[in-house]
Design a protein around this motif. Structure first.
Motif, short mmCIF file in Angstrom:
data_model
loop_
_atom_site.label_atom_id
_atom_site.label_comp_id
_atom_site.label_asym_id
_atom_site.label_seq_id
_atom_site.Cartn_x
_atom_site.Cartn_y
_atom_site.Cartn_z
N ASP A 181 -30.23 -90.84 -52.21
CA ASP A 181 -29.66 -91.82 -53.13
C ASP A 181 -28.29 -91.39 -53.65
O ASP A 181 -27.60 -92.17 -54.33
CB ASP A 181 -30.61 -92.04 -54.32
N ASP A 182 -27.89 -90.17 -53.36
CA ASP A 182 -26.60 -89.64 -53.81
C ASP A 182 -25.56 -89.91 -52.73
O ASP A 182 -25.18 -89.02 -51.96
CB ASP A 182 -26.73 -88.14 -54.10
N LEU A 183 -25.10 -91.14 -52.67
CA LEU A 183 -24.20 -91.54 -51.59
C LEU A 183 -22.83 -90.87 -51.69
O LEU A 183 -22.18 -90.64 -50.67
CB LEU A 183 -24.05 -93.06 -51.58
N ASP A 184 -22.39 -90.54 -52.89
CA ASP A 184 -21.11 -89.86 -53.04
C ASP A 184 -21.15 -88.48 -52.37
O ASP A 184 -20.20 -88.07 -51.71
CB ASP A 184 -20.76 -89.70 -54.51
N SER A 185 -22.28 -87.77 -52.55
CA SER A 185 -22.40 -86.45 -51.94
C SER A 185 -22.52 -86.55 -50.43
O SER A 185 -21.97 -85.73 -49.69
CB SER A 185 -23.61 -85.70 -52.53
N ILE A 186 -23.25 -87.57 -49.97
CA ILE A 186 -23.37 -87.79 -48.52
C ILE A 186 -22.00 -88.08 -47.92
O ILE A 186 -21.63 -87.53 -46.87
CB ILE A 186 -24.35 -88.94 -48.23
N ALA A 239 -32.84 -96.96 -48.38
CA ALA A 239 -32.11 -95.70 -48.53
C ALA A 239 -31.53 -95.25 -47.21
O ALA A 239 -30.39 -94.75 -47.15
CB ALA A 239 -33.05 -94.63 -49.10
N GLU A 240 -32.28 -95.44 -46.12
CA GLU A 240 -31.80 -95.05 -44.80
C GLU A 240 -30.57 -95.86 -44.41
O GLU A 240 -29.57 -95.32 -43.93
CB GLU A 240 -32.91 -95.24 -43.77
#
Length: 302
Positions: free
Chosen positions: A53-58, A86-87
């Motif tokens: 859920d942490d798209l910024d880190s991804i 989420a995927e």
């Protein structure tokens, strides 16, 4: 080459990371817990903290690497819609981050629902499109980025990637057998499951990173299909339990949520993958692993 790996401490991911390190790659692993981060650091892996859920880190992880291997998944069978959402969001984020770079983007997928009465093959396109489909249609979403300069490759894993301390589908089936005191199989047990040993799957992922063309579908499959009756017999022998058929109408009650999958005929071939990548599975078969005690000790969930 620097590689960002999501799911780096997971069942498949940890084996992939080991293969990458052995090949001299610089690896950054995505970790959601202190324990996972510590395990990765002990191997010499750079750690990026976060979850799906942490798209910024991804996004930051993808932008800072020369390749991305996306293996993480929530696998929340009580809420598959949330897992799929989420995927899809993660794949969209990674794809957007890699547009125009030509960087490699390998993502985990599967062979379920591709069989249609025959072994699923690498030439079979995924029927899943859009956010509401299984896995959020992530394979087809990733392939949409090929025309935008992303070297996307699908890693289709067999429904069971087995080995010592596996905590996936077969571990659940074995646990149910121990709890109920009987090793069951659905109906006449003729439906089959494809399988691959974890070590073979990890080797193929790295081969895919090095050799696969954009838009390729790789099948991490060593055994095209093992009848569920044979799986149940192996589990029964391993735990000294009687083996019995479970009537189709009772499968869901007996096995719970996993019964839906255990009753499916999930067969797949890897003939094209083996030929193109000179990949020959060498690990134990699923029945050999069960007999050797791979499922005798409950596995930790990472």
């Amino acid at each position: 080459m620097s590689v960002f790996v999501t799911g780096a401490s997971g069942w498949i991911g940890s084996a992939v990371v080991d293969q990458l390190l052995a090949g001299g790659y610089e690896v950054t692993g995505f970790a959601r817990s202190d324990a996972s981060a510590a395990d990765l650091e002990a191997k010499g892996v750079h750690v990026r903290r976060g979850d799906l859920d942490d798209l910024d880190s991804i996004r930051a992880g993808a932008e800072s690497a020369e390749a991305v291997i996306h293996l993480a998944n929530k696998h929340d069978w009580s809420n598959p819609a949330a897992s799929s959402a989420a995927e899809r969001a993660a794949v969209q984020t990674i794809g957007d981050a890699l547009v125009g770079t030509g960087h490699r983007f390998l993502l985990a997928s599967g062979v379920a629902a591709l069989t249609q009465g025959k072994p699923a093959a690498e030439t079979d396109a995924s029927p899943f499109h859009g956010p509401q489909s299984p896995r959020g249609g992530s394979e087809n979403l990733a392939f949409e980025f090929v025309e935008r300069g992303v070297h996307a490759v699908s890693l289709r894993f067999a429904p069971t990637v087995h080995g010592a301390r596996d905590h996936g589908f077969i571990a659940s089936i074995a646990s149910i057998a121990r709890t109920k005191g009987v090793s069951g199989y659905p109906g006449d047990g003729s439906n089959r499951w494809a399988a691959v040993h974890r070590s073979d799957a990890a080797r193929l992922v790295v081969l895919g990173l090095e050799k696969a063309v954009a838009g390729a579908r790789l099948h991490a499959v060593a055994e095209e299909g093992i009848p569920t009756r044979e799986i149940a017999i192996a589990i029964g022998r391993a735990f000294d339990l009687p083996v019995t058929s479970v009537e189709p109408d009772d499968v869901r009650d007996h096995f719970g949520w996993i019964g839906t999958f255990f009753a499916m005929d999930l067969v797949a071939t890897s003939a094209v993958t083996q030929q193109l990548f000179e990949w020959t599975p060498t690990g134990p078969t699923l029945v050999e692993d069960i007999g050797a005690g791979a499922y005798s000790v409950p596995a930790p969930v990472s």
